[in-house]
Design an enzyme around this catalytic site. Structure first.
Site, short mmCIF file in Angstrom:
data_model
loop_
_atom_site.label_atom_id
_atom_site.label_comp_id
_atom_site.label_asym_id
_atom_site.label_seq_id
_atom_site.Cartn_x
_atom_site.Cartn_y
_atom_site.Cartn_z
N ASP A 133 31.63 7.10 -38.05
CA ASP A 133 32.95 6.90 -37.45
C ASP A 133 33.14 5.46 -37.00
OD1 ASP A 133 33.37 9.59 -37.82
OD2 ASP A 133 32.71 10.14 -35.80
N GLY A 148 40.48 -0.90 -65.21
CA GLY A 148 40.65 0.15 -64.23
C GLY A 148 39.33 0.55 -63.62
N PRO A 149 39.35 1.36 -62.56
CA PRO A 149 38.12 1.80 -61.90
C PRO A 149 37.25 2.63 -62.85
CG PRO A 149 40.05 2.25 -60.53
CD PRO A 149 40.55 1.86 -61.89
N PRO A 150 35.98 2.78 -62.52
CA PRO A 150 35.10 3.60 -63.37
C PRO A 150 35.54 5.06 -63.39
CG PRO A 150 33.82 2.21 -61.89
CD PRO A 150 35.23 2.11 -61.44
N GLY A 151 35.42 5.68 -64.55
CA GLY A 151 35.71 7.10 -64.69
C GLY A 151 37.16 7.46 -64.88
N THR A 152 38.04 6.47 -65.09
CA THR A 152 39.46 6.77 -65.22
C THR A 152 39.88 7.11 -66.65
OG1 THR A 152 39.85 4.38 -65.35
CG2 THR A 152 40.16 5.44 -63.22
N LYS A 203 38.99 5.10 -69.73
CA LYS A 203 39.21 3.98 -70.66
C LYS A 203 38.54 4.25 -72.01
CE LYS A 203 37.42 1.08 -67.75
NZ LYS A 203 37.26 2.01 -66.59
N HIS A 208 31.51 17.44 -31.26
CA HIS A 208 31.94 16.25 -32.00
C HIS A 208 33.09 16.59 -32.95
CE1 HIS A 208 30.87 12.25 -33.87
NE2 HIS A 208 31.66 12.77 -34.79
N GLU A 209 32.91 17.65 -33.73
CA GLU A 209 33.96 18.02 -34.69
C GLU A 209 35.19 18.57 -33.97
OE1 GLU A 209 33.74 17.08 -37.67
OE2 GLU A 209 31.67 16.43 -37.46
#
Length: 715
Positions: A568, A270-274, A276, A492-493
């Protein structure tokens, strides 16, 4: 759970991993060596210090006074190493009845030592030779030594001794051996000390520096830092998979009645930090069996063959403590695919992998050892390691969904003081794509922020500010921006926000801010109502249009563009290329994957598996999608140019607006309920007040968040 942890047993299997103890044996040997040296020095000093040393004149006077003990012969020490001789014998102290001439003239006071003048007998000489007096002198005799030179004093010395009936016996002494022994004895004592000390260190280091082939697996202390399945949330399916192993270890007969066998190995990916490694700690906390942990990098050393030896030693430890669990973290360090890379694989790593394969499922495989491994690179592991019989079960630990994120937040919230009004469900909705480690960090940052504000508990504003800080970085209010740059950021925002509000297939708008945060000068945030695992083409096209809104607004208002839209452009290019190459959303190229050739790993990265003509068509399709989105964004913003101006000026005045304020501007053309947090800092007295001075953000401001995607204007 056993009350006696394995690490606390003096004869337990993890003695090799205990901290080194004080070397009492070496300390005692060192103390003994020092004692022998001091004793020898003091003894030698005592032997030489107890003998009175006369010069020849003093010796002559004592002989003439009959104060030399004649019952024992005098010894003449002849040395081969020197031309000088030494006479040794015994003498009697000067009795009170014998007074030297100097003493007689001064009133009969006896000096401490006889003078060089001839002593005078104050009493009759016959009394000196009386037997009782002689016995007294004999009982008080002391040793003396005097240096003489026989070459010049031979005749005088013989006459003197013969006159007083003293016998002189020559004694030949070779000082070379005594000097040699005096030099070698301390050296031998020191060498013996270092020999025993080094031997003891080698014995104690046999499980460390001198035994490279020993396993570095550590047994987990079961009474310290205990983690259970209650501490694991958001990965229910993975927890059920590994919980079955714990139940088997507790009650094997339950599964063996039908002939079932427990998996020999479980691979968690699994991805890091999940979570395990946290899941492995929970298994260790729940299972009442020995639990060994080791990292994949601990197997590989600079010496060839060390990794394979450590694998064998690790399984030997496991066999002695079966049934047991062995956890290998980051197994991709030793389990990579063999034969890949330039020049073949790494010999040491391949030997380590071969030893691991044999130990897990070979001729001499024994039951009772369960291997649990974790990695976030399962794609690089060797196929032989993943086959049934070795890692029978692969458990995928994915990123948590919105429900799992809320459960994870509640688990970590038990360790902090959370206000009753705090809404963890809202934070969970605003953190799509967050891992368990990031959620734990979010609550920690919120606790630190509340502590800096001297608050008694953590409230929603702190949670939302911590979420924004973890995802985009901390606010940079001290960043010096010119009024022109602030106005450019506001338009822009505003372009992003208006397009997000007008288009149909977009996530609800949550907040727009022009306060610099992380690498961005401003951020437009959306708060999705639910997690999305698939994306429709209409949604992706609308996202492209919203992404183009910032650059289009700049061009419409100022007639020029800036470099602020680089993020963007990068995001839009990635989405458009994925639509064409991976998701089959191009009518011209069809449902064909135009990816990289993963079979060619020689160069370290894949090469394209399509022709140059196809590559040109792909580029044309990507450009077409982006150009169409740009044209659509221009059309919509020109239509709502008045709303664009109102929203941009509102951002310059208030800096942060939430979704409701945007809806008011789009519906009524102005703000009906302006934000109550407008608190512009007072300008210095000599200067006039700036019309668009930056307001100060209140602590209870609603900061919100957005799904992975739009990030506004990057720096």
């Amino acid at each position: 759970m056993s009350d006696d942890p394995f690490n606390n047993r003096p004869d337990g299997p993890n003695r090799r991993n205990q901290d080194p103890q004080f070397n009492w044996r070496g300390f005692m040997l060192f103390a003994l060596a020092i004692t022998l040296l001091i004793s020898g020095f003091m003894m030698n000093k005592g032997l030489t210090g107890s003998r009175k040393v006369f010069n020849y004149a003093e010796f002559k006077k004592y002989v003439e006074a009959d104060l030399i003990d004649s019952s024992k012969p005098l010894s003449l020490i002849n040395s081969d190493a020197t031309s000088k001789q030494v006479i040794e014998g015994s003498y009697f102290p000067m009795p009170a009845s014998v007074t030297p001439p100097a003493a007689a003239k001064t009133g009969g006071v006896e000096p401490a030592e006889p003078s060089l003048s001839k002593p005078v007998l104050t009493e009759p000489s016959k009394e000196v030779s009386d037997k009782p007096a002689l016995e007294t002198k004999k009982s008080e005799s002391k040793d003396f030594s005097v240096a003489v030179n026989i070459e010049f004093q031979k005749e005088e010395l013989h006459k003197l001794l013969d006159a007083h009936k003293l016998v002189l016996i020559p004694v030949y002494d070779n000082e070379m051996w005594s000097s040699l022994i005096g030099f070698l004895l301390p050296l031998l004592v020191i060498l013996a000390f270092f020999y025993f000390l080094v031997r003891q260190q080698l014995r104690s280091a046999g499980r460390g520096a001198m035994s490279f082939g020993k396993s570095k697996a550590k047994m987990l202390a079961q009474d310290r830092n205990k983690v259970t399945f209650k501490d694991v949330a958001g990965v229910e399916e993975a927890k059920e998979e590994v919980q079955e192993i714990v139940e088997f270890l507790k009650d094997p007969k339950k599964f063996q009645r039908l002939g079932g066998k427990i998996p020999k190995g479980v691979l968690m990916t699994g991805p890091p930090g999940t979570g395990k490694t946290l899941l492995a700690k929970a298994i260790a906390g729940e299972a009442d069996v020995p639990f060994f942990s080791i990292s994949g990098s601990d197997f590989v050393e600079m010496f060839v063959g060390v990794g394979a030896s450590r694998v064998r030693d690790m399984f030997e430890q496991g066999k002695k403590n079966a049934p047991c669990l062995i956890f290998i973290d980051e197994i991709d360090a030793v389990g990579r695919h063999r034969g890949h890379g330039m020049g073949g694989g790494h010999d040491e790593r391949e030997q380590t992998l071969n030893a691991l394969l044999v130990e897990m499922d070979g001729f001499d495989t024994q039951e009772g050892i369960i291997i649990i491994a974790a990695t976030n690179r399962a794609d690089v592991l060797d196929p032989a390691l993943l086959r049934p019989g070795r890692f029978d079960r692969q458990v995928t630990v994915n990123l948590p969904d919105v429900k799992g994120r809320e459960e994870i937040l509640r688990v970590h919230a038990k360790k902090v003081k959370l206000a009753d009004s705090a809404d963890l469900s809202k934070i969970a909705r605003g953190t799509p794509g967050f891992s368990g480690a990031e959620l734990a960090n979010l609550l920690n940052e919120a606790a630190l922020l509340a502590a800096r504000r001297n608050m008694k508990s953590i409230t929603n504003p702190e949670l939302e500010e911590a979420r924004d800080k973890v995802r985009w970085g901390r606010e940079r209010r001290s960043m010096a921006l010119t009024e022109k740059e602030k106005e450019n950021t506001a338009y822009h925002e505003a372009g992003h926000a208006i397009l997000n509000e007008v288009l149909e297939h977009t996530a609800p708008l949550h907040k727009v801010t022009i306060i610099p945060r992380g690498p961005s000068l401003g951020v437009t945030m959306m708060l999705p109502e639910e997690d999305k695992f698939t994306h429709r083409k209409s949604e992706l096209l609308d996202d492209l249009i919203v992404t183009m809104g910032g650059r289009v607004a700049e061009e419409i208002q100022f007639g020029d563009v800036t470099s602020g839209a680089s993020g963007d452009i990068r995001m839009a290019s990635r989405v458009a290329r994925s639509m064409v190459c991976s998701w089959g959303m191009s009518t011209k190229l069809g449902m064909i994957e135009y990816g990289e050739n993963e079979n060619n790993a020689f160069m370290g990265r894949g090469s394209s598996n399509y022709s140059p003509d196809t590559a040109q068509k792909i580029d044309e399709e990507v450009k077409r999608l982006i150009d169409e989105a740009y044209a659509k964004a221009t059309e919509i913003l020109l239509k709502h140019k008045d709303k664009l101006d109102v929203l941009a000026h509102a951002l310059l005045e208030y800096e942060t607006l939430d979704g409701n304020h945007i809806k008011e501007i789009m519906a009524h053309g102005r703000l009906l309920n302006p934000p109550e947090n407008k608190s512009k800092p007072p300008p210095p007295p000599p200067l006039p007040k700036a019309p668009d001075a930056r307001p100060v953000k209140r602590e209870d401001e609603d900061d919100g968040g957005m799904a992975p995607g739009l990030t506004g204007v990057p720096a």
